[in-house]
Design a protein around this motif. Structure first.
Motif, PDB file in Angstrom:
ATOM      1  N   LYS A 144       1.107  -1.836  -0.101  1.00  0.00           N
ATOM      2  CA  LYS A 144      -0.435   0.347  -0.035  1.00  0.00           C
ATOM      3  C   LYS A 144       1.372   0.969   0.304  1.00  0.00           C
ATOM      4  CE  LYS A 144      -3.796  -2.054   2.248  1.00  0.00           C
ATOM      5  NZ  LYS A 144      -5.157  -2.205   3.245  1.00  0.00           N
TER       6      LYS A 144
ATOM      7  N   ASP B  97      -5.018   3.465   4.327  1.00  0.00           N
ATOM      8  CA  ASP B  97      -6.573   3.420   3.893  1.00  0.00           C
ATOM      9  C   ASP B  97      -8.381   4.414   4.189  1.00  0.00           C
ATOM     10  OD1 ASP B  97      -6.056   0.873   2.845  1.00  0.00           O
ATOM     11  OD2 ASP B  97      -6.846  -0.240   4.786  1.00  0.00           O
TER      12      ASP B  97
ATOM     13  N   ILE C 258     -12.149   1.936   7.070  1.00  0.00           N
ATOM     14  CA  ILE C 258     -11.232   1.075   6.934  1.00  0.00           C
ATOM     15  C   ILE C 258     -11.952  -0.208   7.322  1.00  0.00           C
ATOM     16  CG2 ILE C 258      -9.460   2.553   8.482  1.00  0.00           C
ATOM     17  CD1 ILE C 258     -10.265   1.528  11.125  1.00  0.00           C
TER      18      ILE C 258
ATOM     19  N   GLN D 290     -12.849  -3.712   6.431  1.00  0.00           N
ATOM     20  CA  GLN D 290     -12.732  -4.494   4.735  1.00  0.00           C
ATOM     21  C   GLN D 290     -13.883  -5.410   5.218  1.00  0.00           C
ATOM     22  OE1 GLN D 290      -8.984  -4.445   3.938  1.00  0.00           O
ATOM     23  NE2 GLN D 290      -8.160  -2.968   3.433  1.00  0.00           N
TER      24      GLN D 290
END
Length: 693
Positions: free
Chosen positions: A18, A84, A592, A594
């Motif tokens: 990321k 994120d 965030i 997921q």
């Protein structure tokens, strides 16, 4: 090795990817921030190398190293949250469109100035934090791990396509428990399996099966239960354990003894209402109950009071417990007809038979000509079936290890003479098994703590969730689905999980984790703050720091408010079992979260669905076996969604806006009980490029 590094290593690898993606976005970062991100990226790369060395270091680690490791892990989580949280707030940069590039760039910079300023501030703080962690290590003398190239844990782990194809199809063969033939005959006679109903004892009788953890109590009890179930009007099997919710136990019994009488209001019933309903229903029935893993005499007394006082149909109750005193208490009221059976350890002959059988199963009956390890391996298990099977899994997974290596391993496990295996001895063996796992498999094994004790876990649910969590990625020519399957097969081979059902194509459909293995995994997972379990079967200390993955396993009055005082703003994965009444989605960070798995939950309302549609980075959403009947059009906001499971719900059609879900891969729908499928509008089907139906 006391320190858990598998999950942290996997998290770090995902985070580095990321960070690299963030650096590749030319306009995402404000001036001066790119250097900070590069510094953090380089620092974390070095930390990841440190973690890899930890995973191959045979020495035990002190508290200073463990605490430093915790600081690395927590910082990594916070960096990932930061990335994120801001990723969905910063739109795609304009560099790909060369038309009026200067104007577009300036407009982009103005429009994203505030979120980019926020991320710049947080990244600067995280850079300082990374520097402080490095200095703190030197200040307190945290040494580098000693990496011995010939250590027992150092090896190149490869997952070849051939192995994947070989172990992907396994037929499950039901076998009688090894070493208990005489016991099974005695206990089946007690159940009067071969006698007509009118010849059976007309009193309800209790059988207590007591013995050391892992000795095979549940295996024997389940074999009896399966063999006898068709002889009774109704039956139910439930697990209790150390930390249990009595209301949940009663609901589970009622759902099994009344399988065709669905009660939508059962979750809202009080304890007294559930008890009276159960008593009334069983009063005129010949029933068979299996109450597994009772920890106290009071627990049994509480359950006994929920059963009819007078039984003239010849019902049977099977109780398993680790404690002789509890087993005796369950049989004390009618000692002349009740029966206490103590399960003993296996003899040497039976132990060797179980060991050889388990190694053969793990090797798919291939390679029997290979040199077998010395008797020390199964003898150190002192006749405990769980330990024998676990060691067999390790042996099958290490075919190149010499007899000398096995002897050294046994001596390191138990350097002292040991007449019998204690709980500490079982923990040593489980430690050895866990430390023998490659880092990726450690992460997969820790992830098992998501699921409650005694539950049958779907293989596909498990592997798809591993992918959604980012614990699986493509490698060596295998897709991420194939790699996840390979990891799963390795867990089967190592006897960490055991198959219980298979599909018509021979593949494993569902599996279970042994109680003591799961207890060990939950403890390890809690130690690393990998998964937080609320309302589970064991008393696990609540985390004092941020919660990343949350599994709420009970929602009765005893545990319903367990999340009330928790900080849930860092939760990335939420799994709920039973009711949603006590959980508020506004407590979570929609930027965030997921993974959201609500399979089988009750109390799901329209407001919950609207809340879910604000979880902008959601990748996995399961609403299977819930009461929903319609999906809101706002689902189009979930642009990262990859898996949507709507099976066994009343949803018969997706909204047209679902066509905007560009990343969707799996959509599951249809209800077997109502015989209705899930209709996908034509305009939706044409939008899905990589959909698996």
């Amino acid at each position: 090795m006391e320190l858990v590094v598998g999950a942290s290593n996997t998290t770090m690898r995902s985070l580095l990817g990321k960070l690299g993606g963030l650096l590749a976005q030319e306009y995402a970062l404000m001036s001066g921030v790119r250097g900070d991100v590069q510094y953090i990226n380089d620092e974390l790369a070095s930390m990841q190398a440190f973690l890899r060395d930890l995973s191959t270091a045979p020495d035990r680690h002190d508290n200073r190293l463990k605490d430093w490791m915790k600081q690395i892990r927590d910082m990594g989580y916070d960096i990932e949250d930061c990335i994120d949280d801001f990723a969905h707030r910063i739109p795609r940069d304009p560099s790909s469109d060369f038309k009026c590039l200067f104007i577009r760039t300036r407009f982009y910079e103005l429009r994203t100035w505030w979120p980019r300023r926020n991320i710049a501030s947080k990244i600067a703080e995280l850079k300082v934090r990374a520097q402080q962690i490095g200095k703190r290590r030197r200040r307190y003398g945290v040494d580098n791990p000693i990496n011995l190239n010939n250590g027992p844990l150092v090896r190149a782990v490869t997952y070849e396509i051939a192995e994947h194809q070989l172990t992907g199809h396994q037929l499950i063969v039901t076998k009688e428990p090894v070493g208990v033939t005489a016991d099974m005959k005695k206990l089946e006679d007690w159940l009067d399996l071969d006698k007509p109903v009118e010849m059976c004892d007309k009193e309800r009788i209790v059988l207590s099966i007591a013995g050391f953890g892992g000795v095979g109590k549940t295996t024997i009890a389940m074999a009896l239960y399966q063999n006898a179930r068709d002889k009774f009007d109704c039956r139910a099997s439930v697990t209790v354990s150390q930390n249990y919710d009595q209301g949940a136990v009663l609901r589970m019994i009622l759902k099994q003894v009344k399988p065709h009488e669905s009660d939508p209001n059962i979750e809202g019933r009080s304890h007294s209402e559930l008890m009276e309903e159960l008593k009334t229903y069983l009063a005129e029935k010949r029933y068979l109950l299996l109450i597994d893993d009772i920890w106290s005499a009071q627990t049994w007394e509480n359950i006994r009071k929920c059963l009819p006082h007078n039984d003239k149909k010849g019902s049977r109750v099977i109780v398993t417990t680790r404690f002789q005193a509890v087993g005796s208490a369950a049989c004390s009221r009618r000692a002349e007809i009740n029966f206490l059976h103590s399960v003993d350890f296996l003899s040497d002959e039976e132990s060797k038979k179980l060991f050889d059988q388990s190694v053969s199963e793990s090797n798919n009956n291939i390679g029997s000509e290979k040199e077998l390890p010395p008797e020390d391996v199964w003898k150190i298990c002192r006749g405990l079936p769980l330990a024998i099977v676990t060691m067999a899994g390790i042996v099958a997974s290490n075919p190149r290890k010499s007899i000398k290596d096995w002897k050294e391993a046994c001596n390191s496990l138990f350097p002292e003479l040991m007449p019998s295996l204690t709980l500490d001895g079982v923990t040593r063996i489980l430690d050895y098994c866990y430390n023998d796992l490659p880092a990726d498999l450690r992460t997969c094994s820790l992830y098992l703590s998501i699921f409650p004790k005694g539950s049958k876990i779907s293989r596909k649910r498990f592997t798809r969730r591993l992918i959604a969590e980012g614990f699986v990625s493509e490698k060596q020519g295998l897709s991420d689905e194939e790699v996840a399957e390979t990891y799963f097969n390795q867990l089967i081979k190592r006897k960490i999980i055991r198959p219980v059902e298979h599909s018509s194509n021979g593949k494993i459909k569902s599996f279970q984790v042994h109680d003591m293995v799961l207890e060990y995994i939950v403890s390890k997972s809690s130690e690393e703050n990998f998964i937080t379990v609320v309302g589970g079967h064991w008393l696990v200390p609540m985390p004092t720091n941020k919660i990343r993955r949350l599994s709420v396993q009970s929602s009765g009055s005893e545990h319903g408010n367990s999340t009330k005082h928790m900080n849930l703003s860092q939760v990335r994965s939420l799994t709920m079992f039973r009711s949603l009444d006590q959980l508020h989605f506004h407590s979570f960070n929609n930027g965030i979260l997921q993974v959201l798995d609500l399979e089988g939950c009750k109390g799901l309302k329209e407001k919950h669905l609207n809340d879910m549609c604000r979880m902008l980075v959601l990748k996995y959403l399961s609403l299977r076996q819930t009461d929903i009947s319609k999906i809101p059009s706002k689902i189009a906001k979930l642009e990262y969604l990859e898996t949507l499971d709507l099976r066994e719900t009343n949803v018969t059609e997706l909204p047209k806006s679902a066509g905007q879900l560009k990343r969707i891969i799996n959509i599951f729908g249809g209800n077997k009980s109502s015989r209705k499928g899930l209709k996908l509008p034509q305009e939706v089907l044409s939008c899905f490029a990589s959909l698996h139906l």
